[in-house]
Write a protein that holds these residues in place. Structure first.
Motif, PDB file in Angstrom:
ATOM      1  N   MET A 187     -16.625   4.849   0.334  1.00  0.00           N
ATOM      2  CA  MET A 187     -15.988   6.153   0.023  1.00  0.00           C
ATOM      3  C   MET A 187     -14.409   6.079   0.840  1.00  0.00           C
ATOM      4  SD  MET A 187     -16.283   8.684  -1.907  1.00  0.00           S
ATOM      5  CE  MET A 187     -15.734  10.066  -2.133  1.00  0.00           C
ATOM      6  N   THR A 188     -14.562   5.547   1.907  1.00  0.00           N
ATOM      7  CA  THR A 188     -12.921   5.449   2.568  1.00  0.00           C
ATOM      8  C   THR A 188     -12.111   4.552   2.048  1.00  0.00           C
ATOM      9  OG1 THR A 188     -13.961   3.649   4.266  1.00  0.00           O
ATOM     10  CG2 THR A 188     -14.018   6.146   4.834  1.00  0.00           C
ATOM     11  N   ILE A 189     -12.677   3.256   1.324  1.00  0.00           N
ATOM     12  CA  ILE A 189     -11.846   2.570   0.453  1.00  0.00           C
ATOM     13  C   ILE A 189     -11.260   3.229  -0.707  1.00  0.00           C
ATOM     14  CG2 ILE A 189     -11.936   0.564  -0.959  1.00  0.00           C
ATOM     15  CD1 ILE A 189     -14.057  -0.692   0.894  1.00  0.00           C
ATOM     16  N   ARG A 190     -11.875   3.914  -1.289  1.00  0.00           N
ATOM     17  CA  ARG A 190     -11.256   4.817  -2.449  1.00  0.00           C
ATOM     18  C   ARG A 190     -10.220   5.851  -1.938  1.00  0.00           C
ATOM     19  NH1 ARG A 190     -12.672   6.220  -7.711  1.00  0.00           N
ATOM     20  NH2 ARG A 190     -12.214   8.603  -8.059  1.00  0.00           N
ATOM     21  N   ILE A 191     -10.331   6.305  -0.872  1.00  0.00           N
ATOM     22  CA  ILE A 191      -9.380   7.228  -0.351  1.00  0.00           C
ATOM     23  C   ILE A 191      -8.299   6.426  -0.201  1.00  0.00           C
ATOM     24  CG2 ILE A 191      -8.871   8.926   1.684  1.00  0.00           C
ATOM     25  CD1 ILE A 191     -11.737   9.682   1.658  1.00  0.00           C
ATOM     26  N   GLY A 192      -8.330   5.448   0.519  1.00  0.00           N
ATOM     27  CA  GLY A 192      -7.166   4.567   1.051  1.00  0.00           C
ATOM     28  C   GLY A 192      -6.261   3.989  -0.328  1.00  0.00           C
ATOM     29  N   ILE A 193      -7.115   3.663  -1.321  1.00  0.00           N
ATOM     30  CA  ILE A 193      -6.404   3.204  -2.789  1.00  0.00           C
ATOM     31  C   ILE A 193      -5.727   4.294  -3.135  1.00  0.00           C
ATOM     32  CG2 ILE A 193      -7.080   2.485  -5.113  1.00  0.00           C
ATOM     33  CD1 ILE A 193      -9.212   0.703  -3.719  1.00  0.00           C
ATOM     34  N   GLU A 194      -6.516   5.576  -3.126  1.00  0.00           N
ATOM     35  CA  GLU A 194      -5.498   6.700  -3.588  1.00  0.00           C
ATOM     36  C   GLU A 194      -4.307   7.189  -3.130  1.00  0.00           C
ATOM     37  OE1 GLU A 194      -8.868   9.637  -3.739  1.00  0.00           O
ATOM     38  OE2 GLU A 194      -9.437   9.197  -5.640  1.00  0.00           O
ATOM     39  N   GLU A 195      -4.196   7.078  -1.892  1.00  0.00           N
ATOM     40  CA  GLU A 195      -3.326   7.283  -0.775  1.00  0.00           C
ATOM     41  C   GLU A 195      -2.343   6.234  -1.082  1.00  0.00           C
ATOM     42  OE1 GLU A 195      -4.449   7.413   3.162  1.00  0.00           O
ATOM     43  OE2 GLU A 195      -5.662   9.433   2.893  1.00  0.00           O
ATOM     44  N   GLU A 196      -2.527   5.127  -1.506  1.00  0.00           N
ATOM     45  CA  GLU A 196      -1.459   3.989  -1.674  1.00  0.00           C
ATOM     46  C   GLU A 196      -0.762   4.211  -3.084  1.00  0.00           C
ATOM     47  OE1 GLU A 196      -2.892   0.031  -1.320  1.00  0.00           O
ATOM     48  OE2 GLU A 196      -4.015   0.437   0.918  1.00  0.00           O
ATOM     49  N   ILE A 197      -1.715   4.536  -4.113  1.00  0.00           N
ATOM     50  CA  ILE A 197      -1.299   4.843  -5.479  1.00  0.00           C
ATOM     51  C   ILE A 197      -0.401   6.153  -5.454  1.00  0.00           C
ATOM     52  CG2 ILE A 197      -1.853   5.503  -7.893  1.00  0.00           C
ATOM     53  CD1 ILE A 197      -4.594   3.941  -7.429  1.00  0.00           C
ATOM     54  N   GLU A 198      -0.749   7.064  -4.483  1.00  0.00           N
ATOM     55  CA  GLU A 198       0.184   8.354  -4.415  1.00  0.00           C
ATOM     56  C   GLU A 198       1.644   7.751  -4.015  1.00  0.00           C
ATOM     57  OE1 GLU A 198       0.430  12.503  -2.043  1.00  0.00           O
ATOM     58  OE2 GLU A 198      -1.438  11.273  -1.710  1.00  0.00           O
ATOM     59  N   ILE A 199       1.546   6.875  -2.941  1.00  0.00           N
ATOM     60  CA  ILE A 199       2.914   6.656  -2.347  1.00  0.00           C
ATOM     61  C   ILE A 199       3.550   5.760  -3.384  1.00  0.00           C
ATOM     62  CG2 ILE A 199       3.753   5.071  -0.573  1.00  0.00           C
ATOM     63  CD1 ILE A 199       1.819   6.268   1.311  1.00  0.00           C
ATOM     64  N   ILE A 200       3.081   4.828  -4.286  1.00  0.00           N
ATOM     65  CA  ILE A 200       3.644   4.196  -5.236  1.00  0.00           C
ATOM     66  C   ILE A 200       4.386   5.091  -6.046  1.00  0.00           C
ATOM     67  CG2 ILE A 200       3.042   2.401  -7.063  1.00  0.00           C
ATOM     68  CD1 ILE A 200       1.005   1.123  -5.222  1.00  0.00           C
ATOM     69  N   PHE A 201       3.676   6.074  -6.831  1.00  0.00           N
ATOM     70  CA  PHE A 201       4.047   6.929  -7.705  1.00  0.00           C
ATOM     71  C   PHE A 201       5.271   7.588  -7.039  1.00  0.00           C
ATOM     72  CE2 PHE A 201       0.362   5.967 -10.172  1.00  0.00           C
ATOM     73  CZ  PHE A 201       1.032   6.343 -11.495  1.00  0.00           C
ATOM     74  N   MET A 202       4.972   8.055  -5.588  1.00  0.00           N
ATOM     75  CA  MET A 202       6.157   8.855  -5.051  1.00  0.00           C
ATOM     76  C   MET A 202       7.532   8.102  -5.083  1.00  0.00           C
ATOM     77  SD  MET A 202       6.241  11.712  -3.793  1.00  0.00           S
ATOM     78  CE  MET A 202       8.028  12.236  -4.074  1.00  0.00           C
ATOM     79  N   VAL A 203       7.428   6.708  -4.647  1.00  0.00           N
ATOM     80  CA  VAL A 203       8.488   5.857  -4.763  1.00  0.00           C
ATOM     81  C   VAL A 203       9.084   5.685  -6.102  1.00  0.00           C
ATOM     82  CG1 VAL A 203       9.287   3.476  -4.480  1.00  0.00           C
ATOM     83  CG2 VAL A 203       7.874   4.535  -2.846  1.00  0.00           C
ATOM     84  N   ILE A 204       8.457   5.549  -7.303  1.00  0.00           N
ATOM     85  CA  ILE A 204       8.915   5.532  -8.504  1.00  0.00           C
ATOM     86  C   ILE A 204       9.466   6.758  -9.011  1.00  0.00           C
ATOM     87  CG2 ILE A 204       8.275   5.465 -10.880  1.00  0.00           C
ATOM     88  CD1 ILE A 204       5.975   3.445  -9.906  1.00  0.00           C
ATOM     89  N   PHE A 205       8.910   7.911  -8.651  1.00  0.00           N
ATOM     90  CA  PHE A 205       9.474   9.280  -9.231  1.00  0.00           C
ATOM     91  C   PHE A 205      10.997   9.475  -8.270  1.00  0.00           C
ATOM     92  CE2 PHE A 205       5.122  10.325 -10.868  1.00  0.00           C
ATOM     93  CZ  PHE A 205       5.641  10.176 -12.109  1.00  0.00           C
ATOM     94  N   THR A 206      10.957   9.044  -6.898  1.00  0.00           N
ATOM     95  CA  THR A 206      12.069   9.291  -5.920  1.00  0.00           C
ATOM     96  C   THR A 206      13.129   8.298  -6.615  1.00  0.00           C
ATOM     97  OG1 THR A 206      10.494  10.048  -4.202  1.00  0.00           O
ATOM     98  CG2 THR A 206      13.038   9.171  -3.743  1.00  0.00           C
TER      99      THR A 206
END
Length: 78
Positions: free
Chosen positions: A1-20
């Motif tokens: 379960m912690t791996i999934r949370i880590g991947i979700e956080e990384e994807i969030e940051i990737i999208f944040m960079v793209i939108f920024t």
């Protein structure tokens, strides 16, 4: 379960960079707010800008929260 949370956080940051980056490029192309065709004069761009700012605040809050140790000390230990 912690791996999934880590991947979700990384994807969030990737999208944040793209939108920024998109937001920054549009601001450079259209101007920020002062003239008729400026970035913030469009309702959709204004909403996009708010989402980017809120996302940045949320990422900062998450990073600050993750930086606190259990004893309340923030950052690296001496």
């Amino acid at each position: 379960m912690t791996i999934r949370i880590g991947i979700e956080e990384e994807i969030e940051i990737i999208f944040m960079v793209i939108f920024t980056l998109e937001c920054g490029m549009k601001i450079l192309a259209y101007g920020f707010v002062m003239h008729q065709g400026a970035y913030l004069r469009s309702v959709w761009n204004f909403i996009d800008f708010l989402i980017v700012v809120i996302g940045m605040v949320m990422v900062q809050a998450d990073q600050r929260r993750a930086g606190h140790d259990h004893d309340g000390v923030c950052g690296d230990k001496l």
